[in-house]
Design a protein around this motif. Structure first.
Motif, PDB file in Angstrom:
ATOM      1  N   ILE A 168       0.935  -1.353   0.012  1.00 31.74           N
ATOM      2  CA  ILE A 168       0.178  -0.348   0.065  1.00 31.74           C
ATOM      3  C   ILE A 168       1.277   0.913  -0.051  1.00 31.74           C
ATOM      4  CG2 ILE A 168      -1.766   0.840   1.113  1.00 31.74           C
ATOM      5  CD1 ILE A 168      -3.036  -1.304  -0.296  1.00 31.74           C
ATOM      6  N   GLU A 171      -3.169   6.342   1.484  1.00 38.14           N
ATOM      7  CA  GLU A 171      -4.525   5.838   1.897  1.00 38.14           C
ATOM      8  C   GLU A 171      -5.573   6.897   2.177  1.00 38.14           C
ATOM      9  OE1 GLU A 171      -3.842   4.532   6.080  1.00 38.14           O
ATOM     10  OE2 GLU A 171      -1.901   3.342   4.971  1.00 38.14           O
ATOM     11  N   GLY A 180      -7.065   1.580   0.569  1.00 38.84           N
ATOM     12  CA  GLY A 180      -5.274   1.552   0.496  1.00 38.84           C
ATOM     13  C   GLY A 180      -5.340   1.591  -0.984  1.00 38.84           C
TER      14      GLY A 180
END
Length: 437
Positions: A168, A171, A180
């Motif tokens: 990831i 976000e 994410g």
């Protein structure tokens, strides 16, 4: 772990590589300074305003020679600006070939000239040594969207299986829910993901003390006053602790120093110990090389005949000669990538097995870190999904702890230029020798 064969790098069995760089760009090159020594007479002049070039997409190929598609040198990162040293005409490029370093040419069709100076974002590794933050898909799977704008009105573009791993990089909150963004471009609800907790294990500098060490393999191992299981227990050690390796007697090893402490012995089966090895015949004087010993599940990095670093690894768990065994032999690294997606999912022209008697163990791990291929699709790479180092575990590759994988990535050649996501050996820098025995 071995990758799925989905990449165009030669030779054949290569992974889909979705790499992000973690270093900072080297010395900034300006178009109005003296051209470097690797320019040639007749090269096109660089526009005076152009200070760098920016890839239009990720993994733009870099070639040793303009117009020679079989002379791949590496790939670029996205969201970087590379130094521009020169330009020339050549085949297989609608525009001009642009020089970004020694034996490193990119086609202008995939690049933009920019007036801003070269730049690479400072992507510092995590405390665990990883280039990204990794998550595992939960037991119920996870929906994945190519755009947050369609959430929650549209069906997901994909569904990720339980246990799949993703990296990831961003976000955001949409409709009151945190998402994410994976490096493959999907937005995934964070409530359906669990953070990876990689091992903090790391190897040892052995440049001074040599290989007179051993690692504890069980969670708990006794220390005895004599080389016998019936001797008095005088202490204990836990997994991954390092002890001395002084003397072997039958099935025991003395781990105490002479004349300093009372005799202390441990069972040989409770320890992993790397053995000293002579350099491969192909190694030059003082050349760096790496030795992987299957029996002890250890790796030793050498400079010439001197060991400098030793650690535990996890090699292939399959029987000798099987698809999931790590094949013995000596090879040179032929490509290095900051990360690469590895899976056993079928390619678009393949069908997954549907046999009830032979269920498919599906896996997909996005952006496996610090990947160094040495035998076709077999590689050294970091593993953040287990901590079984010292025991066979992989699908055929040599698994390293994240901290060790990063250290060895920096130790080996060819070195990855800043702003690149992958690099192949060149005439000035051969791949490091890797021996599996």
């Amino acid at each position: 772990m071995r990758p799925s064969p989905k990449k165009s790098f030669p030779p054949s069995r290569l992974p889909v590589c979705s790499a992000l760089l973690l270093c900072v760009l080297p010395l900034i090159a300006r178009a109005d300074t003296t051209l470097p020594a690797w320019n040639e007479p007749g090269d096109l002049p660089v526009p005076s305003w152009a200070k760098a070039i920016a890839p239009k997409r990720a993994e733009v190929p870099i070639f040793r020679t303009p117009g020679e598609s079989d002379q791949k040198r590496g790939t670029t990162m996205m969201n970087v600006r590379l130094p521009l040293y020169g330009m020339k005409r050549g085949s297989q490029c609608g525009g001009r070939w642009m020089l970004v370093g020694p034996e490193a040419w990119v086609c202008s069709d995939a690049m933009d000239l920019v007036a801003d100076p070269p730049f690479v974002p400072d992507l510092a590794p995590t405390p665990d040594g990883l280039p990204f933050h990794y998550y595992f898909v939960g037991r119920n799977g996870a929906p994945a969207f190519t755009s947050l704008l369609v959430v929650p009105d549209m069906a997901p573009d994909a569904t990720l299986d339980p246990g799949f791993a993703v990296a990831i990089g961003d976000e955001r909150v949409m409709a009151g829910q945190p998402f994410g963004r994976s490096h493959s471009g999907y937005w995934i609800p964070l409530r359906d993901l669990g953070a990876a907790r990689p091992s903090g294990f790391h190897g040892e500098d052995v440049s001074v003390r040599g290989l007179s060490i051993g690692w504890i393999l069980p969670d708990h191992a006794n220390v005895y006053s004599a080389p016998s299981g019936s001797a008095k227990v005088v202490g204990s050690h836990v997994r991954f602790e390092v002890v001395g390796w002084r003397e072997e007697k039958t099935t025991f090893v003395r781990v105490s120093d002479d004349g300093v402490t009372p005799a202390a012995w441990m069972k040989r089966s409770d320890l992993a110990h790397p053995s000293l090895a002579a350099p491969p015949s192909d190694a030059g004087p003082g050349e760096k090389w790496i030795d992987v010993e299957l029996a002890s599940q250890t790796l030793v990095a050498y400079v010439g005949d001197k060991p400098t670093f030793a650690t535990l690894v996890s090699t292939g768990r399959g029987a000798k000669g099987s698809e999931t065994a790590t094949p013995p032999g000596t090879h040179r690294l032929w490509v290095k990538l900051t990360s690469s997606t590895m899976d056993n999912l079928p390619s678009p022209n393949e069908e997954a097995s549907s046999s009830i008697d032979e269920p498919v163990d599906r896996f997909s791990i996005e952006d496996v870190p610090y990947v160094q291929f040495f035998d076709r699709g077999v590689a050294l790479h970091g593993a953040f999904w287990h901590s079984s180092f010292g025991k066979p575990k992989s699908h055929g590759c040599v698994n390293l702890s994240p901290l060790d994988a990063r250290a060895l990535f920096e130790f080996t050649a060819p070195h990855l230029p800043r702003g690149w996501s992958a690099v192949l050996p060149s005439s000035t820098e051969k791949g490091t020798l890797i021996r599996i025995r």
